[in-house]
Scaffold this motif. Sequence first.
Motif, PDB file in Angstrom:
ATOM      1  N   ILE A 134     -73.830 -57.629  84.179  1.00 12.66           N
ATOM      2  CA  ILE A 134     -74.817 -56.501  83.194  1.00 12.66           C
ATOM      3  C   ILE A 134     -73.580 -55.652  82.647  1.00 12.66           C
ATOM      4  O   ILE A 134     -72.787 -54.951  83.363  1.00 12.66           O
ATOM      5  CB  ILE A 134     -75.976 -56.135  84.087  1.00 12.66           C
ATOM      6  CG1 ILE A 134     -76.889 -57.109  84.322  1.00 12.66           C
ATOM      7  CG2 ILE A 134     -76.532 -54.982  83.078  1.00 12.66           C
ATOM      8  CD1 ILE A 134     -77.548 -56.930  85.628  1.00 12.66           C
TER       9      ILE A 134
ATOM     10  N   ALA B 266     -73.365 -52.735  80.315  1.00 17.03           N
ATOM     11  CA  ALA B 266     -74.287 -51.378  79.707  1.00 17.03           C
ATOM     12  C   ALA B 266     -73.335 -50.191  79.678  1.00 17.03           C
ATOM     13  O   ALA B 266     -72.116 -49.847  80.168  1.00 17.03           O
ATOM     14  CB  ALA B 266     -75.233 -51.192  80.840  1.00 17.03           C
TER      15      ALA B 266
ATOM     16  N   TRP C  53     -75.497 -45.411  82.195  1.00 13.51           N
ATOM     17  CA  TRP C  53     -75.820 -45.841  83.795  1.00 13.51           C
ATOM     18  C   TRP C  53     -75.664 -44.495  84.384  1.00 13.51           C
ATOM     19  O   TRP C  53     -74.853 -43.261  84.053  1.00 13.51           O
ATOM     20  CB  TRP C  53     -74.596 -46.704  84.268  1.00 13.51           C
ATOM     21  CG  TRP C  53     -74.639 -47.139  85.699  1.00 13.51           C
ATOM     22  CD1 TRP C  53     -74.117 -46.780  86.569  1.00 13.51           C
ATOM     23  CD2 TRP C  53     -75.659 -48.032  86.081  1.00 13.51           C
ATOM     24  NE1 TRP C  53     -74.615 -47.465  87.866  1.00 13.51           N
ATOM     25  CE2 TRP C  53     -75.509 -48.353  87.664  1.00 13.51           C
ATOM     26  CE3 TRP C  53     -76.837 -48.604  85.486  1.00 13.51           C
ATOM     27  CZ2 TRP C  53     -76.190 -49.052  88.360  1.00 13.51           C
ATOM     28  CZ3 TRP C  53     -77.391 -49.605  86.432  1.00 13.51           C
ATOM     29  CH2 TRP C  53     -77.270 -49.846  87.534  1.00 13.51           C
TER      30      TRP C  53
ATOM     31  N   TRP D 271     -82.444 -50.634  83.218  1.00 15.51           N
ATOM     32  CA  TRP D 271     -81.510 -51.639  83.781  1.00 15.51           C
ATOM     33  C   TRP D 271     -81.227 -51.089  85.361  1.00 15.51           C
ATOM     34  O   TRP D 271     -80.899 -51.826  86.168  1.00 15.51           O
ATOM     35  CB  TRP D 271     -80.137 -51.893  83.259  1.00 15.51           C
ATOM     36  CG  TRP D 271     -80.488 -52.641  82.151  1.00 15.51           C
ATOM     37  CD1 TRP D 271     -80.845 -52.471  80.796  1.00 15.51           C
ATOM     38  CD2 TRP D 271     -80.658 -54.150  82.344  1.00 15.51           C
ATOM     39  NE1 TRP D 271     -81.201 -53.625  80.277  1.00 15.51           N
ATOM     40  CE2 TRP D 271     -80.963 -54.812  81.092  1.00 15.51           C
ATOM     41  CE3 TRP D 271     -80.291 -55.034  83.351  1.00 15.51           C
ATOM     42  CZ2 TRP D 271     -81.060 -55.943  80.934  1.00 15.51           C
ATOM     43  CZ3 TRP D 271     -80.414 -56.458  83.069  1.00 15.51           C
ATOM     44  CH2 TRP D 271     -81.044 -57.054  81.913  1.00 15.51           C
TER      45      TRP D 271
ATOM     46  N   VAL E 198     -81.574 -53.933  87.986  1.00 15.66           N
ATOM     47  CA  VAL E 198     -80.663 -54.265  89.117  1.00 15.66           C
ATOM     48  C   VAL E 198     -81.392 -53.887  90.461  1.00 15.66           C
ATOM     49  O   VAL E 198     -80.926 -54.734  91.353  1.00 15.66           O
ATOM     50  CB  VAL E 198     -79.377 -53.036  88.821  1.00 15.66           C
ATOM     51  CG1 VAL E 198     -78.673 -53.324  90.093  1.00 15.66           C
ATOM     52  CG2 VAL E 198     -78.544 -53.595  87.692  1.00 15.66           C
TER      53      VAL E 198
ATOM     54  N   PRO F 277     -76.497 -59.058  90.963  1.00 20.44           N
ATOM     55  CA  PRO F 277     -76.229 -58.249  89.513  1.00 20.44           C
ATOM     56  C   PRO F 277     -74.763 -57.772  89.863  1.00 20.44           C
ATOM     57  O   PRO F 277     -74.725 -57.062  90.864  1.00 20.44           O
ATOM     58  CB  PRO F 277     -77.481 -57.328  89.456  1.00 20.44           C
ATOM     59  CG  PRO F 277     -77.950 -57.131  90.713  1.00 20.44           C
ATOM     60  CD  PRO F 277     -77.756 -58.212  91.233  1.00 20.44           C
TER      61      PRO F 277
ATOM     62  N   VAL G  99     -72.600 -54.749  87.794  1.00 21.57           N
ATOM     63  CA  VAL G  99     -72.773 -53.951  86.566  1.00 21.57           C
ATOM     64  C   VAL G  99     -71.461 -53.359  86.265  1.00 21.57           C
ATOM     65  O   VAL G  99     -70.775 -52.881  86.847  1.00 21.57           O
ATOM     66  CB  VAL G  99     -73.680 -52.727  87.185  1.00 21.57           C
ATOM     67  CG1 VAL G  99     -73.918 -51.774  86.056  1.00 21.57           C
ATOM     68  CG2 VAL G  99     -75.210 -53.326  87.663  1.00 21.57           C
ATOM     69  N   TYR G 100     -71.350 -53.623  84.782  1.00 23.87           N
ATOM     70  CA  TYR G 100     -69.983 -53.053  84.302  1.00 23.87           C
ATOM     71  C   TYR G 100     -70.288 -52.082  83.288  1.00 23.87           C
ATOM     72  O   TYR G 100     -71.191 -52.023  82.497  1.00 23.87           O
ATOM     73  CB  TYR G 100     -69.389 -54.105  83.415  1.00 23.87           C
ATOM     74  CG  TYR G 100     -68.120 -53.613  82.559  1.00 23.87           C
ATOM     75  CD1 TYR G 100     -66.954 -53.086  83.212  1.00 23.87           C
ATOM     76  CD2 TYR G 100     -68.042 -53.662  81.100  1.00 23.87           C
ATOM     77  CE1 TYR G 100     -65.859 -52.675  82.390  1.00 23.87           C
ATOM     78  CE2 TYR G 100     -67.112 -53.169  80.450  1.00 23.87           C
ATOM     79  CZ  TYR G 100     -65.992 -52.849  81.218  1.00 23.87           C
ATOM     80  OH  TYR G 100     -64.696 -52.290  80.529  1.00 23.87           O
ATOM     81  N   VAL G 101     -69.736 -50.694  83.270  1.00 23.94           N
ATOM     82  CA  VAL G 101     -70.113 -49.228  82.900  1.00 23.94           C
ATOM     83  C   VAL G 101     -68.519 -48.594  82.627  1.00 23.94           C
ATOM     84  O   VAL G 101     -67.739 -48.788  83.145  1.00 23.94           O
ATOM     85  CB  VAL G 101     -71.020 -48.556  83.537  1.00 23.94           C
ATOM     86  CG1 VAL G 101     -72.446 -49.226  83.641  1.00 23.94           C
ATOM     87  CG2 VAL G 101     -70.595 -48.087  84.857  1.00 23.94           C
TER      88      VAL G 101
ATOM     89  N   ILE H 152     -74.511 -52.776  95.558  1.00 24.13           N
ATOM     90  CA  ILE H 152     -74.579 -53.270  94.123  1.00 24.13           C
ATOM     91  C   ILE H 152     -72.796 -53.125  93.587  1.00 24.13           C
ATOM     92  O   ILE H 152     -72.383 -52.071  93.869  1.00 24.13           O
ATOM     93  CB  ILE H 152     -75.276 -52.808  93.076  1.00 24.13           C
ATOM     94  CG1 ILE H 152     -76.896 -52.848  93.227  1.00 24.13           C
ATOM     95  CG2 ILE H 152     -75.233 -53.150  91.920  1.00 24.13           C
ATOM     96  CD1 ILE H 152     -77.101 -54.626  93.498  1.00 24.13           C
TER      97      ILE H 152
ATOM     98  N   ILE I  82     -70.309 -52.302  91.379  1.00 22.49           N
ATOM     99  CA  ILE I  82     -70.059 -51.659  90.162  1.00 22.49           C
ATOM    100  C   ILE I  82     -68.729 -51.525  89.657  1.00 22.49           C
ATOM    101  O   ILE I  82     -67.967 -51.072  90.318  1.00 22.49           O
ATOM    102  CB  ILE I  82     -70.900 -50.016  90.087  1.00 22.49           C
ATOM    103  CG1 ILE I  82     -72.193 -50.342  90.506  1.00 22.49           C
ATOM    104  CG2 ILE I  82     -70.684 -49.576  88.590  1.00 22.49           C
ATOM    105  CD1 ILE I  82     -72.709 -48.867  90.762  1.00 22.49           C
TER     106      ILE I  82
ATOM    107  N   THR J  81     -76.689 -54.932  76.973  1.00 19.73           N
ATOM    108  CA  THR J  81     -77.868 -54.086  76.573  1.00 19.73           C
ATOM    109  C   THR J  81     -77.310 -53.035  75.853  1.00 19.73           C
ATOM    110  O   THR J  81     -76.498 -52.217  76.077  1.00 19.73           O
ATOM    111  CB  THR J  81     -78.550 -53.556  77.794  1.00 19.73           C
ATOM    112  OG1 THR J  81     -79.597 -52.809  77.619  1.00 19.73           O
ATOM    113  CG2 THR J  81     -77.578 -52.682  78.763  1.00 19.73           C
TER     114      THR J  81
END
Length: 428
Positions: A6, A8, A11, A22, A26, A36, A38-40, A61, A63, A143
């Motif tokens: 994901i 985004a 976050w 999200w 998640v 999931p 998550v890339y932020v 999770i 990240i 997203t």
Amino acid sequence: MQKVLIIAYYWPPAGGPGVQRWLKFVKYLPDFKLEPLVYVPENPNYPITDTSLVDEIPEGIQILKQPIFEPYGFASIFSKKKTKRISSGIIQKYKNQTALERFFLWIRGNFFIPDARKYWVKPSVKYLSNVIEEQGIKTIITTGPPHSVHLIGLALKKQKNISWITDFRDPWTTIGYHKKLKLTKSSQQKHKHLEQLVLNTADKIVVTSDATKKEFEELTGKPIKVITNGYDGVSKKTALDNKFSISHIGSLLTDRNPQKLWKVLQELVSENIAFKQALQIQLVGVVGKEVLASIADYGLGSFMNKVGYVSHSEVLELQPKSQVLLLLEIDSEETKGILPGKLFEYLNAKRPILAIGPEGWEAAAIVKATNSGIGLAATDESALKNVLLEWFALYQKDSLKLDSIGIEKYSRKALTQELAKFIRWESS
């Protein structure tokens, strides 16, 4: 479990409904056998922060973070307040804009296409290309807004044998503030080109309203799924406000200023002594100067409780205490499909919702379908006055409540189940 990457911008510790969307997906995706990642951004310039949301990030999770260059950080040297406002999509009316603000808007609209986070695209693609290979990722989700995040997905889709899903929390070229960016004809065409390129390259598309789905169906033949925002958990039972509180929770800026509501309330406090003694207008969040001026002009200043910005956890405590929850939208054709994130938390609070917006507003239709309140056109003074009198009479009898129906489908877990099905669904 199948891994899903994901991508985004927003976050925790960013605040706002886009973050919660999200964050909750998640939280529940592992329940449906999807893992999931998550890339932020590592160093984002968030206009609003809510550190309480950090505690809601699920344990375990993965990240991933990479630095981002934020032009807004440089622009804030000249005016931090104006830069923060523009970066969050808050654009004042033309007559209220300073020369510097107009200049910033022109630069923002014509030099940063699709938006000021465009410089995160190339380094992200380079970094994530390796992540995808190393972790065997077959599905990515982008997203937006910011819509530059979708350009990361676009580039990765061209490089890798992956399934790419785009999630549009808001429309792209038809959203209200887009017209205020002082775009040249060439810039408008670039936006439309990128929008069509994203929509027609992605494998699947997720949107938050039926109106956006209909809009995008004119631009692409790709599968489109409506997955609205939602609520999480069960609203706590709590004592109601003693006052006849009408609460608006969230930013209330100039374009959403409910002039007819203030007029009707002015009439009611002048005609009804009991109403005058009980009324409280509660505003939670950022409130525009023009809104405050309108309230004062209608002689309602003494009835106002201006709470200001609070954390999401505090919002969840305030909502079920309110006698009436106020939902507002700009009265225009292009806002009929806007479904504010607060709508679904309002549903969960199970307090009567007074939805005031454009005729045919999708949010008002949901309020009606779930028996959670009433939706009125922004210009319908007579109906507005009648509803307030009816609800006030029930309040006086300590019986102001509605028995909502069918709100369970808007729970975050139910919505995540729909998302999981769509992730696995193969288009023919």
